[in-house]
Design an enzyme around this catalytic site. Structure first.
Site, PDB file in Angstrom:
ATOM      1  N   CYS A 288      36.861 120.049 -10.494  1.00  0.00           N
ATOM      2  CA  CYS A 288      37.539 118.776 -10.738  1.00  0.00           C
ATOM      3  C   CYS A 288      37.421 117.820  -9.554  1.00  0.00           C
ATOM      4  CB  CYS A 288      39.014 119.028 -10.978  1.00  0.00           C
ATOM      5  SG  CYS A 288      39.349 120.196 -12.281  1.00  0.00           S
TER       6      CYS A 288
ATOM      7  N   ARG B 230      29.838 117.695  -8.417  1.00  0.00           N
ATOM      8  CA  ARG B 230      30.697 118.866  -8.267  1.00  0.00           C
ATOM      9  C   ARG B 230      30.801 119.668  -9.561  1.00  0.00           C
ATOM     10  NH1 ARG B 230      33.860 118.172  -3.479  1.00  0.00           N
ATOM     11  NH2 ARG B 230      35.192 119.858  -4.169  1.00  0.00           N
TER      12      ARG B 230
ATOM     13  N   TRP C 265      37.143 119.947 -14.859  1.00  0.00           N
ATOM     14  CA  TRP C 265      36.366 121.167 -15.125  1.00  0.00           C
ATOM     15  C   TRP C 265      37.353 122.122 -15.767  1.00  0.00           C
ATOM     16  CZ3 TRP C 265      35.835 126.351 -13.353  1.00  0.00           C
ATOM     17  CH2 TRP C 265      34.550 126.905 -13.518  1.00  0.00           C
TER      18      TRP C 265
ATOM     19  N   ASN D  84      43.891 118.577  -9.391  1.00  0.00           N
ATOM     20  CA  ASN D  84      42.893 119.638  -9.178  1.00  0.00           C
ATOM     21  C   ASN D  84      43.668 120.898  -8.820  1.00  0.00           C
ATOM     22  OD1 ASN D  84      41.015 117.658  -9.421  1.00  0.00           O
ATOM     23  ND2 ASN D  84      40.282 117.740  -7.302  1.00  0.00           N
ATOM     24  N   GLY D  85      43.200 122.049  -9.305  1.00  0.00           N
ATOM     25  CA  GLY D  85      43.892 123.304  -8.990  1.00  0.00           C
ATOM     26  C   GLY D  85      44.463 123.916 -10.253  1.00  0.00           C
TER      27      GLY D  85
ATOM     28  N   GLU E  87      18.779 135.905  -2.192  1.00  0.00           N
ATOM     29  CA  GLU E  87      18.988 134.461  -2.282  1.00  0.00           C
ATOM     30  C   GLU E  87      17.939 133.813  -3.195  1.00  0.00           C
ATOM     31  OE1 GLU E  87      21.178 132.417  -1.897  1.00  0.00           O
ATOM     32  OE2 GLU E  87      20.187 130.485  -1.748  1.00  0.00           O
TER      33      GLU E  87
ATOM     34  N   LYS F  34      18.726 131.707  -6.575  1.00  0.00           N
ATOM     35  CA  LYS F  34      18.271 130.317  -6.758  1.00  0.00           C
ATOM     36  C   LYS F  34      17.529 130.182  -8.082  1.00  0.00           C
ATOM     37  CE  LYS F  34      19.978 128.713  -4.566  1.00  0.00           C
ATOM     38  NZ  LYS F  34      20.996 128.627  -3.555  1.00  0.00           N
TER      39      LYS F  34
ATOM     40  N   GLU G 233      19.972 130.484 -11.105  1.00  0.00           N
ATOM     41  CA  GLU G 233      20.912 129.360 -11.214  1.00  0.00           C
ATOM     42  C   GLU G 233      20.289 128.139 -11.873  1.00  0.00           C
ATOM     43  OE1 GLU G 233      24.012 129.113  -7.607  1.00  0.00           O
ATOM     44  OE2 GLU G 233      21.939 129.065  -6.961  1.00  0.00           O
TER      45      GLU G 233
ATOM     46  N   HIS H  97      13.922 154.551  -6.763  1.00  0.00           N
ATOM     47  CA  HIS H  97      15.181 155.182  -7.171  1.00  0.00           C
ATOM     48  C   HIS H  97      15.702 154.569  -8.470  1.00  0.00           C
ATOM     49  CE1 HIS H  97      15.240 157.381  -3.458  1.00  0.00           C
ATOM     50  NE2 HIS H  97      15.099 156.263  -2.770  1.00  0.00           N
TER      51      HIS H  97
ATOM     52  N   LYS I  38      29.956 122.701  -7.868  1.00  0.00           N
ATOM     53  CA  LYS I  38      29.528 122.719  -6.468  1.00  0.00           C
ATOM     54  C   LYS I  38      30.518 123.461  -5.591  1.00  0.00           C
ATOM     55  CE  LYS I  38      27.041 121.617  -2.903  1.00  0.00           C
ATOM     56  NZ  LYS I  38      25.890 122.504  -2.691  1.00  0.00           N
TER      57      LYS I  38
END
Ligand code: F6R
Length: 605
Positions: free
Chosen positions: A2, A27, A75, A101-102, A482, A486, A489, A505, A600
């Site tokens: 948000c 965001r 959001w 927000n929250g 990483e 990437k 995502e 294994h 974000k």
């Protein structure tokens, strides 16, 4: 997640707030809304829309004048994305407007009580509870009404409140979700992210948890939720408004990947001491005696920052010879960890606001631990909560997925490792060797970026894959983790990362021609071991793309990267894989800067 933006002054508020919301789009959000004061006092005007900010803009009527307003990108947490669930939330008389927000943890309980008192809710959100509590307060001032409401609320919030009977002010409050005041000339702004303010002012006040503020056009006042004045003074934001523009690139991700030579140069600047072949980190707040007393290092972060922390742990253990490991902060805080006074805890976060990391820091601090922050956003919650730390100076990162912040965070860890190492057992010669390696990084990163066209051709091939494997050994494993994150995502291709040593294994069972493997194969003491893994894959007809310091015979393709010191190679080996993920996603037509379902900065649990 948000976003909040608010304004009080003389300008026409709606276009200004819509532009602010557009700055917050990166965001992640699913709906948006705006409320402005009506010039004839007594009512507020509101427009909300599910979808993008441009959908909201299309609904804003021509006659929507006002000089005070608050706006929001939502959001969804409580209740699906919809017009009704979008913020702001108004009371039935259109007097009180709240953006939030929250998460209100006790929303269900408060809602039941309010409904029993006859309140009719218009939405399914937790936020609407706050609106009704404020609207029902009998207190004389808006500040007192908000304070009364906050007294009964459990959870996290960054809120901005307008009231039709108090049109000369916006009241804001913070607990666990960022609230930043923008101080202008005869105008004041508020936002949850400097991105929405920076076009108007660079003078900001970041509220602390438990702090509130009253914004009037020509004045602001900060105080605690219990009413004590805090007299916060504005600070100047260093980031330029232009850093939030695309700068001629098609996406923010591409811009941010290409900024890495400059970003790395920035994190190094002013920190290297050639006289003692060491590194000075101004904000560490750790004297040499304390540094010598550290018995362990535990690094905590989430997602990409956790991966940077894994590389950081290797760097610190290798150079400072202190046992070090990294753990997802989201896991750490739920397993009742033993908190040891001789352990140095390091919280890593690009945004400095990630709730899981912040909560881990707060738990550690409560138990008396020493916590450092490795953070990009200056003055963010984690930076302020930590006892000291290192800023990574990557500049603003707008794309939802992290690239330049990751790289700069790893470089910041290398600086910290040299600093700790030179206080402990890293020799002058090794200190010098690493410092020389660090100085080579910007030019070497540029050399990799110059090979983009070749990587683009490879990506066209990988865009056909349903699934991909990434492998690396020791230093190469976090690079594989990483790179696989990437790719998944932004392309939504399923990808797995494994230590190359673990192949036989289990995961070797997956290898067949349709599953490409990306292998990290540095020219170091493990080269032969890594080559053996390539043999194993090739023997099962697996396709291989190697990232290496020279052509690999067993690989179908090799991306050759410049060699640095062994310790610093992971920094360079990750860069072509950012480009690979980027061009793969581009070839698949994905919305690269705003991947589905992701935000974000994850400021809720
Ligand atoms: C992935 C990504 C995320 C973040 C994670 C933590 O590209 O960016 O995995 O790294 O959500 O965020 P910060 O670093 O802000 O704490």
């Amino acid at each position: 997640m948000c976003g909040i933006v608010g304004y009080i002054g003389k300008r026409d508020v709606a276009p200004l707030l819509l532009e602010g919301l557009a700055r917050l789009e990166y965001r992640g959000y699913d709906s948006a809304g705006i409320v402005v004061n009506s010039p004839k006092a007594g009512a507020l005007k509101m427009v909300k829309a599910k979808g993008r900010v441009r959908d909201l803009e299309a609904r804003v009527p021509k006659r929507f004048a006002g000089t005070t307003g608050i706006a929001h990108t939502r959001w969804a947490t409580h209740g699906a994305p919809s017009d009704l669930n979008s913020h702001p939330h108004l009371d039935p008389e259109n007097k009180v407007a709240v953006v939030h927000n929250g998460i209100v943890d006790n929303a269900a309980e408060l809602r039941a009580k309010l409904e029993a008192d006859g309140v009719v809710f218009a939405s399914e959100t937790d936020t609407e509870v706050i609106t009704h509590l404020i609207a029902r307060s009998q207190a004389d001032s808006l500040e007192e009404k908000v304070r009364e409401a906050l007294k009964v609320i459990e959870g996290t919030y960054g809120i901005a409140v307008m009231h039709a009977d108090f049109t000369d002010r916006i009241v804001v409050a913070r607990n666990g979700s960022p609230v930043i005041l923008g101080i202008g000339e005869k105008e004041m702004l508020v936002a949850s992210d400097v991105a929405a303010l920076i076009a108007h002012t660079r003078q900001v006040v970041t509220l602390n948890d438990g702090e509130m503020a009253t914004l009037k056009a020509d004045d602001f006042r900060t105080y605690t939720t219990s009413g004590t004045t805090t007299n916060a003074t504005p600070e100047t934001v260093e980031w330029e408004a232009a850093s939030y523009d695309m700068g001629g690139h098609d996406t923010y991700m591409h811009k941010e990947i290409s900024e890495q030579p400059d970003a790395v140069d920035r994190v190094l600047r002013g920190r290297i001491d050639d006289r003692f072949n060491t590194v000075h980190l101004g904000g560490l707040n750790l004297d040499p005696r304390e540094a010598r007393g550290i018995r362990r290092v535990k690094i905590l972060g989430c997602g990409t920052s956790y991966h940077a922390g894994l590389i950081g742990a290797g760097l610190i253990e290798g150079m400072a010879r202190i046992p070090a490991d990294a753990e997802p902060a989201s896991e750490f805080r739920y397993r009742n960890p033993v908190v040891d006074p001789d352990t140095l805890y390091i919280a890593v976060s690009q945004s400095g606001e990630t709730y899981d990391v912040l909560a881990a820091v707060q738990e550690l601090k409560r138990k008396g631990a020493r916590v450092l922050g490795v953070v990009n956003v200056v003055g963010s919650a984690i930076a302020r909560e930590a006892d000291g730390g290192v800023y990574v100076h990557a500049g603003p990162e707008v794309c939802v997925v992290s690239t330049k912040c990751f790289t700069n965070t790893v470089v910041a860890f290398a600086l910290l490792a040299v600093h700790l190492g030179r206080i402990r057992d890293l020799s002058v010669t090794d200190g010098k060797r690493i410092i020389e390696g660090l100085r080579k990084l910007p030019a070497q990163i540029q050399e990799i970026l110059d090979g983009e066209e070749d990587i683009k051709k490879l990506a066209a091939e990988f865009a056909e894959a349903k699934s991909m494997m990434f492998i690396g050994r020791v230093r190469g494993y976090p690079v594989a983790l990483e790179a696989s994150l990437k790719l998944k995502e932004i392309s939504y291709i399923h990808a797995e990362a494994y230590p190359a040593s673990e192949l036989k294994h289990g995961p070797l069972a997956l290898i067949e021609p349709s599953l490409p493997t990306v292998a990290i194969v540095p020219d170091d003491d493990l080269l032969e071991k890594n080559r053996a893994a390539l043999e194993e894959i090739k023997a099962r007809s697996g396709r291989i793309l190697a990232v290496a310091h020279r052509e690999q015979e067993k690989a179908d393709h090799t991306i050759v990267v410049p060699k640095n010191e062994d310790e610093l190679d992971p920094i360079l080996m990750g860069i072509p894989l950012q480009l690979l993920a980027y061009h793969t996603a581009l070839a698949m037509g994905r919305d690269i800067d705003k991947p589905r379902n992701l935000a974000k900065s994850v400021t809720v649990e």
